[in-house]
Design a protein around this motif. Sequence first.
Motif, short mmCIF file in Angstrom:
data_model
loop_
_atom_site.label_atom_id
_atom_site.label_comp_id
_atom_site.label_asym_id
_atom_site.label_seq_id
_atom_site.Cartn_x
_atom_site.Cartn_y
_atom_site.Cartn_z
N SER A 64 42.78 41.93 34.29
CA SER A 64 41.75 41.00 34.75
C SER A 64 42.31 39.60 34.96
CB SER A 64 40.60 40.97 33.74
OG SER A 64 39.61 40.08 34.14
N SER A 68 42.47 37.60 38.48
CA SER A 68 41.87 36.26 38.62
C SER A 68 42.89 35.25 39.13
CB SER A 68 41.31 35.82 37.27
OG SER A 68 40.79 34.52 37.34
N GLU A 71 43.56 35.77 42.81
CA GLU A 71 42.45 35.26 43.61
C GLU A 71 42.48 33.75 43.71
OE1 GLU A 71 38.85 36.87 41.96
OE2 GLU A 71 38.81 38.46 43.47
N GLN A 72 42.72 33.07 42.59
CA GLN A 72 42.76 31.61 42.57
C GLN A 72 43.91 31.06 43.41
OE1 GLN A 72 42.83 30.41 38.48
NE2 GLN A 72 40.81 31.26 38.05
#
Length: 78
Positions: A64, A68, A71-72
């Motif tokens: 996870s 994340s 994506e950032q």
Amino acid sequence: MKRTYRNIEFTEDGIFYNCSDKNLLRDVQTVFFQTKTLQSMYDRIDYFVDHRDDLLEIQELNNSAIHSTYEQQNYPLD
């Protein structure tokens, strides 16, 4: 030489004890581990068997966090 402990297969090569048992290491990032003593191998196998749920939870949290971060940073995800 092949050995078994708690239904987990590992080998002895004369110097080290080696484990790459797919059932034991399924769904965690470890694919192989090695120890110098038989007792250390037993301890590591015990740890992976006895803490499987915790290891899977940690793996899920790690996945996870990676997702994340990608994506950032706008990195492509597979």
